[in-house]
Scaffold this motif. Structure first.
Motif, PDB file in Angstrom:
ATOM      1  N   GLN A 191       0.821  -1.203   0.000  1.00 58.50           N
ATOM      2  CA  GLN A 191       0.000   0.000   0.000  1.00 58.50           C
ATOM      3  C   GLN A 191       0.862   1.262   0.000  1.00 58.50           C
ATOM      4  N   LEU A 192       2.014   1.197   0.730  1.00 59.64           N
ATOM      5  CA  LEU A 192       2.892   2.366   0.756  1.00 59.64           C
ATOM      6  C   LEU A 192       3.484   2.625  -0.633  1.00 59.64           C
ATOM      7  N   MET A 193       3.882   1.539  -1.294  1.00 59.65           N
ATOM      8  CA  MET A 193       4.413   1.702  -2.656  1.00 59.65           C
ATOM      9  C   MET A 193       3.340   2.260  -3.580  1.00 59.65           C
ATOM     10  N   MET A 194       2.120   1.745  -3.458  1.00 56.57           N
ATOM     11  CA  MET A 194       1.030   2.260  -4.261  1.00 56.57           C
ATOM     12  C   MET A 194       0.775   3.724  -3.935  1.00 56.57           C
ATOM     13  N   GLN A 195       0.918   4.055  -2.646  1.00 55.90           N
ATOM     14  CA  GLN A 195       0.681   5.447  -2.242  1.00 55.90           C
ATOM     15  C   GLN A 195       1.714   6.378  -2.862  1.00 55.90           C
ATOM     16  N   HIS A 196       2.998   5.892  -2.838  1.00 56.64           N
ATOM     17  CA  HIS A 196       4.038   6.722  -3.475  1.00 56.64           C
ATOM     18  C   HIS A 196       3.770   6.891  -4.973  1.00 56.64           C
ATOM     19  N   THR A 197       3.322   5.819  -5.597  1.00 53.78           N
ATOM     20  CA  THR A 197       3.001   5.912  -7.026  1.00 53.78           C
ATOM     21  C   THR A 197       1.871   6.905  -7.262  1.00 53.78           C
ATOM     22  N   VAL A 198       0.828   6.804  -6.402  1.00 54.64           N
ATOM     23  CA  VAL A 198      -0.300   7.716  -6.540  1.00 54.64           C
ATOM     24  C   VAL A 198       0.138   9.158  -6.296  1.00 54.64           C
ATOM     25  N   GLU A 199       1.077   9.325  -5.315  1.00 55.05           N
ATOM     26  CA  GLU A 199       1.566  10.685  -5.048  1.00 55.05           C
ATOM     27  C   GLU A 199       2.274  11.254  -6.277  1.00 55.05           C
ATOM     28  N   GLY A 200       3.040  10.387  -6.954  1.00 54.42           N
ATOM     29  CA  GLY A 200       3.713  10.869  -8.187  1.00 54.42           C
ATOM     30  C   GLY A 200       2.700  11.284  -9.230  1.00 54.42           C
ATOM     31  N   PHE A 201       1.672  10.461  -9.424  1.00 52.67           N
ATOM     32  CA  PHE A 201       0.630  10.832 -10.383  1.00 52.67           C
ATOM     33  C   PHE A 201      -0.110  12.077  -9.933  1.00 52.67           C
ATOM     34  N   SER A 202      -0.319  12.190  -8.618  1.00 51.21           N
ATOM     35  CA  SER A 202      -1.065  13.361  -8.126  1.00 51.21           C
ATOM     36  C   SER A 202      -0.288  14.653  -8.370  1.00 51.21           C
ATOM     37  N   VAL A 216       1.663  15.241 -10.877  1.00 57.53           N
ATOM     38  CA  VAL A 216       1.490  15.560 -12.295  1.00 57.53           C
ATOM     39  C   VAL A 216       0.101  16.137 -12.538  1.00 57.53           C
ATOM     40  N   VAL A 217      -0.897  15.504 -11.933  1.00 60.16           N
ATOM     41  CA  VAL A 217      -2.270  15.949 -12.169  1.00 60.16           C
ATOM     42  C   VAL A 217      -2.486  17.340 -11.600  1.00 60.16           C
ATOM     43  N   ILE A 218      -2.041  17.535 -10.342  1.00 64.96           N
ATOM     44  CA  ILE A 218      -2.245  18.855  -9.726  1.00 64.96           C
ATOM     45  C   ILE A 218      -1.480  19.931 -10.516  1.00 64.96           C
ATOM     46  N   SER A 219      -0.249  19.573 -10.923  1.00 63.84           N
ATOM     47  CA  SER A 219       0.536  20.557 -11.711  1.00 63.84           C
ATOM     48  C   SER A 219      -0.169  20.888 -13.021  1.00 63.84           C
ATOM     49  N   TYR A 220      -0.736  19.882 -13.671  1.00 64.20           N
ATOM     50  CA  TYR A 220      -1.447  20.105 -14.923  1.00 64.20           C
ATOM     51  C   TYR A 220      -2.602  21.075 -14.716  1.00 64.20           C
ATOM     52  N   TYR A 221      -3.384  20.841 -13.629  1.00 65.70           N
ATOM     53  CA  TYR A 221      -4.511  21.740 -13.410  1.00 65.70           C
ATOM     54  C   TYR A 221      -4.038  23.143 -13.038  1.00 65.70           C
ATOM     55  N   LEU A 222      -2.981  23.268 -12.286  1.00 63.00           N
ATOM     56  CA  LEU A 222      -2.468  24.591 -11.922  1.00 63.00           C
ATOM     57  C   LEU A 222      -1.929  25.335 -13.160  1.00 63.00           C
ATOM     58  N   ILE A 223      -1.207  24.572 -14.011  1.00 62.60           N
ATOM     59  CA  ILE A 223      -0.687  25.209 -15.234  1.00 62.60           C
ATOM     60  C   ILE A 223      -1.837  25.630 -16.143  1.00 62.60           C
ATOM     61  N   SER A 224      -2.876  24.802 -16.189  1.00 65.67           N
ATOM     62  CA  SER A 224      -4.041  25.170 -17.001  1.00 65.67           C
ATOM     63  C   SER A 224      -4.667  26.450 -16.468  1.00 65.67           C
ATOM     64  N   PHE A 244       5.233  19.224  -5.681  1.00 70.18           N
ATOM     65  CA  PHE A 244       5.913  18.058  -5.104  1.00 70.18           C
ATOM     66  C   PHE A 244       6.295  18.310  -3.653  1.00 70.18           C
ATOM     67  N   LEU A 245       6.851  19.500  -3.395  1.00 69.59           N
ATOM     68  CA  LEU A 245       7.248  19.814  -2.018  1.00 69.59           C
ATOM     69  C   LEU A 245       6.036  19.890  -1.084  1.00 69.59           C
ATOM     70  N   GLY A 246       4.923  20.422  -1.588  1.00 67.53           N
ATOM     71  CA  GLY A 246       3.708  20.505  -0.765  1.00 67.53           C
ATOM     72  C   GLY A 246       3.158  19.124  -0.414  1.00 67.53           C
ATOM     73  N   VAL A 247       3.153  18.218  -1.415  1.00 64.17           N
ATOM     74  CA  VAL A 247       2.650  16.852  -1.150  1.00 64.17           C
ATOM     75  C   VAL A 247       3.541  16.132  -0.153  1.00 64.17           C
ATOM     76  N   ARG A 248       4.868  16.295  -0.291  1.00 63.86           N
ATOM     77  CA  ARG A 248       5.774  15.637   0.647  1.00 63.86           C
ATOM     78  C   ARG A 248       5.619  16.189   2.054  1.00 63.86           C
ATOM     79  N   ARG A 249       5.390  17.490   2.148  1.00 58.82           N
ATOM     80  CA  ARG A 249       5.213  18.104   3.478  1.00 58.82           C
ATOM     81  C   ARG A 249       3.966  17.528   4.162  1.00 58.82           C
ATOM     82  N   ILE A 250       2.887  17.425   3.384  1.00 59.74           N
ATOM     83  CA  ILE A 250       1.655  16.836   3.947  1.00 59.74           C
ATOM     84  C   ILE A 250       1.884  15.385   4.366  1.00 59.74           C
ATOM     85  N   HIS A 251       2.655  14.651   3.530  1.00 58.55           N
ATOM     86  CA  HIS A 251       2.940  13.241   3.831  1.00 58.55           C
ATOM     87  C   HIS A 251       3.699  13.105   5.158  1.00 58.55           C
TER      88      HIS A 251
END
Length: 435
Positions: free
Chosen positions: A363-374, A376-384, A418-425
């Motif tokens: 689950q932790l590995m899946m969480q890290h994977t999801v964090e990586g995708f998140s 990208v997704v959050i950055s995409y929406y912010l750039i948009s 990325f830094l914000g997600v890691r801080r929350i983690h």
């Protein structure tokens, strides 16, 4: 004299303690007496009924009756002496016929002077019932014994010369045709008080002997059950020793069933076996007090009891010891089974924890994977959103190089996300550690 203890704190039971030593005095019995002794097992209700029955006897004989029950009641009504003693689980009645008589031994008894039918209404379960015939002794002991033997219906006699030859006692320790036992006391040179003590010891020996033997049928009844449970315990223990993957639940059920049966036997027999030991000790004490000498051709009372009573008492003690030993074996086997079950549960828990740990890592590995995708997704929406803002600024007349600004903002936004997600983690990890 003045009571010097009147002002002191005296224990409320002090007078009762003094009276207890004198509550059962020895009887004074003349040389010519016919005695009948009866011991009756009683309950609390039967004991009250017996006391009312005793009052009825006094009324039938035209005598004043006792108003309160005592542990030892004795009263002489003409030639009939009545003695009633209340013990822990039984009561004894001693009827002494003091009338002069030239009848043969046991032709008249202590019951001869009782009103007709009174004894038939006695409540309780009779354990001991025997006659004692007290007569003067003749000088020719051999011919006297030959004469008296016929009054015991040809049964083998046990006899001795107690108190250093001051008397002779004979008995068969068997039931005769009238349903009573029989004893003969031949007085040589004992006083009435000494004779009373001798007869009292004789009656106690026979009564306590029978009370001690009450446990023997129970011991014989329990023994086959103990043998079966002992065999079952051996099989269970052997299966545990062989370690053949036994069914713990089935074995625990068997052990519980055996333990329940043992406790049922103990509840039913513990008091009886303890009483047997106490009665046996009292019998031996009374036998020692007789100070017997051997009567030619007869076993003494002490020899007879040692040969017959002691093995029966030892049998009861052996059964009681087997019950205790079997109970301890069941406890040990149950403890072993509980240990096996605990170890099995611990092994299952360890496997479960290992499985949970593996799933947690996945689950932790899946969480890290999801964090990586998140990211990208959050950055995409912010750039948009940023592009929409830049388009709005250009339409309002603000001129700047939009592609360059957008290209510079992409790595900046992704880094910040990325830094914000890691801080929350890490914040959630710290919260988990504090909890």
């Amino acid at each position: 004299m003045p009571n010097l203890l009147a002002s002191l704190d005296v224990h409320p039971l002090r007078e009762d303690l003094y009276r207890e030593l004198h509550s059962r005095p020895f009887q004074v019995i003349p040389t010519h007496a016919r005695i009948t002794h009866i011991a009756v097992l009683t309950s609390r209700e039967q004991r009250d009924e017996q006391f009312r029955h005793l009052q009825k006897l006094h009324r039938l004989l035209g005598e004043p009756w006792p108003e309160e029950e005592v542990s030892c009641y004795e009263h002489t009504l003409g030639n009939l002496r009545i003695r009633r003693e209340v013990h822990m689980e039984f009561a004894t009645y001693t009827f002494t016929n003091l009338a002069e008589s030239s009848a043969d031994p046991f032709a008249e008894t202590g019951l001869s002077l009782l009103p007709h039918g009174w004894l038939d209404e006695l409540a309780g379960t009779i354990v001991a019932a025997f006659h004692v015939d007290v007569k003067p002794s003749s000088r020719d002991a051999r011919s006297e014994l030959a004469f008296l033997r016929k009054h015991f219906e040809g049964m083998r006699l046990v006899g001795s010369s107690p108190m250093e030859g001051a008397a002779r006692i004979l008995g068969s320790f068997q039931l005769h045709s009238d349903g009573f036992g029989r004893f003969m006391v031949l007085n040589h040179d004992m006083s009435n008080s000494q004779l009373g003590r001798l007869v009292q010891r004789l009656m106690e020996i026979e009564t306590y002997r029978l009370m001690a033997l009450l446990a023997l049928p129970l011991a014989r009844q329990i023994t086959p059950e103990l043998n079966a449970m002992d065999q079952q315990m051996s099989e269970i223990t052997q299966s545990l020793a062989d370690n053949n993957s036994p069914d713990e639940q089935a074995i625990l059920a068997q052990l519980t069933h055996i333990a329940a049966r043992i406790e049922a036997f103990r509840a039913h027999s513990t008091f009886r076996f303890a009483a047997t030991r106490a009665y046996h000790r009292m019998v031996l004490t009374r036998l020692e007090e007789l100070r017997e000498d051997e009567l030619s051709g007869h076993l003494t009372f002490h020899e007879f009891m040692t040969r017959r009573l002691t093995p029966a008492v030892e049998t009861c003690e052996a059964v009681g010891d087997r019950l205790e030993d079997l109970s301890r074996r069941v406890d040990r086997a149950s403890e072993m089974m509980r240990t096996r079950v605990d170890l099995a549960i611990q092994s299952q828990n360890q496997q479960l924890l290992s499985s949970m740990d593996r799933r947690s890592r996945i689950q932790l590995m899946m969480q890290h994977t999801v964090e990586g995708f998140s990211v990208v997704v959050i950055s995409y929406y912010l750039i948009s959103l940023l592009k929409m803002a830049m388009d709005a600024l250009q339409e309002s007349g603000v001129q700047f190089n939009e592609p360059l600004a957008l290209g510079i903002s992409i790595p900046v936004i992704m880094t910040l996300v990325f830094l914000g997600v890691r801080r929350i983690h890490y914040r959630f990890i710290r919260m988990a550690k504090h909890q």
